[in-house]
Design a protein around this motif. Structure first.
Motif, PDB file in Angstrom:
ATOM      1  N   MET A   1       0.836  -1.191   0.000  1.00  0.00           N
ATOM      2  CA  MET A   1       0.000   0.000   0.000  1.00  0.00           C
ATOM      3  C   MET A   1       0.875   1.245   0.000  1.00  0.00           C
ATOM      4  N   PHE A   2       0.466   2.269  -0.718  1.00  0.00           N
ATOM      5  CA  PHE A   2       1.160   3.547  -0.712  1.00  0.00           C
ATOM      6  C   PHE A   2       0.115   4.657  -0.818  1.00  0.00           C
ATOM      7  N   CYS A   3       0.571   5.899  -0.607  1.00  0.00           N
ATOM      8  CA  CYS A   3      -0.359   7.026  -0.567  1.00  0.00           C
ATOM      9  C   CYS A   3       0.149   8.160  -1.447  1.00  0.00           C
ATOM     10  N   THR A   4      -0.778   9.003  -1.869  1.00  0.00           N
ATOM     11  CA  THR A   4      -0.457  10.184  -2.659  1.00  0.00           C
ATOM     12  C   THR A   4      -1.279  11.364  -2.140  1.00  0.00           C
ATOM     13  N   GLY A   5      -0.744  12.571  -2.348  1.00  0.00           N
ATOM     14  CA  GLY A   5      -1.455  13.796  -1.988  1.00  0.00           C
ATOM     15  C   GLY A   5      -1.347  14.793  -3.126  1.00  0.00           C
ATOM     16  N   ASP A   6      -2.418  15.459  -3.484  1.00  0.00           N
ATOM     17  CA  ASP A   6      -2.396  16.362  -4.633  1.00  0.00           C
ATOM     18  C   ASP A   6      -2.518  17.817  -4.193  1.00  0.00           C
ATOM     19  N   ASP A   7      -2.574  18.702  -5.172  1.00  0.00           N
ATOM     20  CA  ASP A   7      -2.619  20.140  -4.887  1.00  0.00           C
ATOM     21  C   ASP A   7      -3.963  20.575  -4.332  1.00  0.00           C
ATOM     22  N   ASP A   8      -4.984  19.759  -4.451  1.00  0.00           N
ATOM     23  CA  ASP A   8      -6.303  20.099  -3.921  1.00  0.00           C
ATOM     24  C   ASP A   8      -6.498  19.603  -2.487  1.00  0.00           C
ATOM     25  N   GLY A   9      -5.492  18.966  -1.894  1.00  0.00           N
ATOM     26  CA  GLY A   9      -5.594  18.479  -0.524  1.00  0.00           C
ATOM     27  C   GLY A   9      -6.220  17.107  -0.398  1.00  0.00           C
ATOM     28  N   VAL A  10      -6.311  16.357  -1.481  1.00  0.00           N
ATOM     29  CA  VAL A  10      -6.915  15.028  -1.466  1.00  0.00           C
ATOM     30  C   VAL A  10      -5.825  13.979  -1.254  1.00  0.00           C
ATOM     31  N   ILE A  11      -6.050  13.108  -0.267  1.00  0.00           N
ATOM     32  CA  ILE A  11      -5.124  12.008   0.036  1.00  0.00           C
ATOM     33  C   ILE A  11      -5.766  10.710  -0.444  1.00  0.00           C
ATOM     34  N   LYS A  12      -4.989   9.919  -1.183  1.00  0.00           N
ATOM     35  CA  LYS A  12      -5.489   8.660  -1.715  1.00  0.00           C
ATOM     36  C   LYS A  12      -4.582   7.519  -1.274  1.00  0.00           C
ATOM     37  N   LEU A  13      -5.205   6.434  -0.875  1.00  0.00           N
ATOM     38  CA  LEU A  13      -4.495   5.205  -0.529  1.00  0.00           C
ATOM     39  C   LEU A  13      -4.655   4.224  -1.682  1.00  0.00           C
ATOM     40  N   TRP A  14      -3.535   3.605  -2.061  1.00  0.00           N
ATOM     41  CA  TRP A  14      -3.523   2.762  -3.248  1.00  0.00           C
ATOM     42  C   TRP A  14      -3.051   1.345  -2.919  1.00  0.00           C
ATOM     43  N   ILE A  22      -8.071   2.746  -3.164  1.00  0.00           N
ATOM     44  CA  ILE A  22      -8.925   1.991  -2.256  1.00  0.00           C
ATOM     45  C   ILE A  22      -9.566   2.885  -1.200  1.00  0.00           C
ATOM     46  N   ARG A  23      -9.018   4.089  -1.035  1.00  0.00           N
ATOM     47  CA  ARG A  23      -9.605   5.024  -0.075  1.00  0.00           C
ATOM     48  C   ARG A  23      -9.224   6.443  -0.448  1.00  0.00           C
ATOM     49  N   ARG A  24     -10.103   7.371  -0.081  1.00  0.00           N
ATOM     50  CA  ARG A  24      -9.877   8.783  -0.393  1.00  0.00           C
ATOM     51  C   ARG A  24     -10.223   9.620   0.842  1.00  0.00           C
ATOM     52  N   HIS A  25      -9.334  10.601   1.129  1.00  0.00           N
ATOM     53  CA  HIS A  25      -9.569  11.522   2.240  1.00  0.00           C
ATOM     54  C   HIS A  25      -9.461  12.950   1.701  1.00  0.00           C
ATOM     55  N   SER A  26     -10.470  13.754   1.952  1.00  0.00           N
ATOM     56  CA  SER A  26     -10.523  15.112   1.404  1.00  0.00           C
ATOM     57  C   SER A  26     -10.786  16.145   2.492  1.00  0.00           C
ATOM     58  N   HIS A  27     -10.230  15.941   3.698  1.00  0.00           N
ATOM     59  CA  HIS A  27     -10.455  16.883   4.784  1.00  0.00           C
ATOM     60  C   HIS A  27      -9.540  18.101   4.700  1.00  0.00           C
ATOM     61  N   LYS A  41       1.596   2.595  15.468  1.00  0.00           N
ATOM     62  CA  LYS A  41       0.143   2.787  15.520  1.00  0.00           C
ATOM     63  C   LYS A  41      -0.529   2.596  14.168  1.00  0.00           C
ATOM     64  N   LYS A  42       0.263   2.287  13.148  1.00  0.00           N
ATOM     65  CA  LYS A  42      -0.266   2.162  11.785  1.00  0.00           C
ATOM     66  C   LYS A  42      -1.036   3.419  11.395  1.00  0.00           C
ATOM     67  N   GLN A  43      -0.384   4.570  11.624  1.00  0.00           N
ATOM     68  CA  GLN A  43      -0.997   5.858  11.340  1.00  0.00           C
ATOM     69  C   GLN A  43      -0.173   6.626  10.325  1.00  0.00           C
ATOM     70  N   LEU A  44      -0.876   7.385   9.481  1.00  0.00           N
ATOM     71  CA  LEU A  44      -0.255   8.212   8.456  1.00  0.00           C
ATOM     72  C   LEU A  44      -0.507   9.677   8.793  1.00  0.00           C
ATOM     73  N   ILE A  56      -4.224   9.872  10.015  1.00  0.00           N
ATOM     74  CA  ILE A  56      -5.149   8.924   9.398  1.00  0.00           C
ATOM     75  C   ILE A  56      -4.806   7.523   9.874  1.00  0.00           C
ATOM     76  N   ASP A  57      -5.801   6.798  10.358  1.00  0.00           N
ATOM     77  CA  ASP A  57      -5.638   5.399  10.738  1.00  0.00           C
ATOM     78  C   ASP A  57      -5.933   4.545   9.508  1.00  0.00           C
ATOM     79  N   VAL A  58      -4.880   3.941   8.948  1.00  0.00           N
ATOM     80  CA  VAL A  58      -5.059   3.204   7.695  1.00  0.00           C
ATOM     81  C   VAL A  58      -5.846   1.917   7.898  1.00  0.00           C
ATOM     82  N   ARG A  59      -5.999   1.475   9.154  1.00  0.00           N
ATOM     83  CA  ARG A  59      -6.774   0.256   9.396  1.00  0.00           C
ATOM     84  C   ARG A  59      -8.268   0.530   9.439  1.00  0.00           C
TER      85      ARG A  59
END
Length: 297
Positions: A1-14, A22-27, A41-44, A56-59
């Protein structure tokens, strides 16, 4: 699993095995600048240009973050963990290092360390083999300088590398953070490799001196060995160890007997006296003379 973050503040888990996230965070509502992974803690943790960091708790499966800080009124650009991941250091646009304590929550930073003239775009920890690794970090600034900074107490240790007028975007130490080389990449499309031993050679020399210096136990053992050798050198070597001990015991026994036995008083010998002769008195003009004195007259 890996993650990306874009210029709009969206975090994606792949998941590399899938073509969609597989997951999207837009806070966050502004660009994502950096990530930090907490394995215990398995936290990002993510930092954003909106002035907040989030956990973010990836679990979990909730789109909301586990925790999010208050607005720091500054763009958060970089992040690194120190002191066995108990504290987190964040670099800002104004050149301030903000320190967060995990035990006190993620709401606000507990300390701020100013000093950089421009923004701190990249942060990196030094290898744990150095004694000051728990409180020393490497900072890459937009002024093109890679610095070594000690936080407890606050002290600028020196400049590690210089990219001229080009900002530094990324830092990393080889061998998964435990090597001797640090790589710094700037806007001039150049990767610079710097030997950390040249920067922290004083710490290595102190470690070598401490390692070569004998401990207190070894020093006391050496002193005892010298005393034993001196004792053996003074003992007689012809008759062996048993004979030497018997001679010493006999000598000490004779000395003890002589010291314990009462000493007899010495009396002067006065010869045999004739009790009937009485005391002979010398005349007034009488002298004692040798008879041979008168033989020649």
């Amino acid at each position: 699993m890996f993650c990306t973050g874009d210029d709009d503040g969206v975090i994606k888990l792949w998941d590399p095995r899938k073509s969609q996230e597989i997951r999207r965070h837009s806070h966050h509502f502004d660009f994502i600048s950096d990530f930090l992974w907490l394995g215990d803690k398995k936290q990002l943790i993510s930092t954003s240009g909106d002035g907040t960091l989030s956990v973010i708790d990836v679990r979990g499966k909730k789109p909301e973050p586990f925790a999010q800080s208050e607005d720091q009124e500054d763009e958060l650009l970089s992040i690194v963990a120190i002191k066995n991941e108990s504290k987190v250091v964040v670099g800002t646009q104004l050149g301030i290092l903000s320190i967060f304590n995990r035990n006190q929550g993620w709401g606000d930073c507990v300390d701020r360390v100013p000093g950089h003239p421009q923004s701190i775009d990249a942060l990196c920890a030094i290898p744990s083999s150095y004694p000051s690794s728990h409180s020393t970090i490497l900072t890459g600034s937009s002024d093109g300088l890679l610095r070594a900074v000690q936080l407890f107490p606050t002290k600028l240790l020196g400049v590690v590398a210089d990219h001229g007028s080009f900002p530094i975007e990324r830092l990393a130490v080889d061998q998964n953070g435990e090597g001797r080389w640090v790589g710094s990449a700037g806007h001039e499309d150049t990767l610079k490799m710097t030997d950390l031993k040249d920067v922290f050679e004083d710490e290595n020399s102190d470690d070598d001196e401490n390692a070569n210096a004998p401990s207190d136990e070894e020093a006391s053992a050496d002193r005892e060995g010298v005393e034993v050798e001196n004792t053996q050198a003074q003992a007689p070597s012809d008759g062996g160890e048993d004979d030497a001990l018997s001679v010493i015991d006999a000598a000490s026994g004779d000395e003890s007997q002589d010291s314990e036995a009462p000493k007899e008083k010495k009396r002067k010998w006065k010869g045999n006296k004739d009790e009937l002769a009485g005391k002979k008195k010398k005349g007034r003009n009488e002298i004692d003379a040798d008879p041979s004195f008168f033989s020649g007259l």
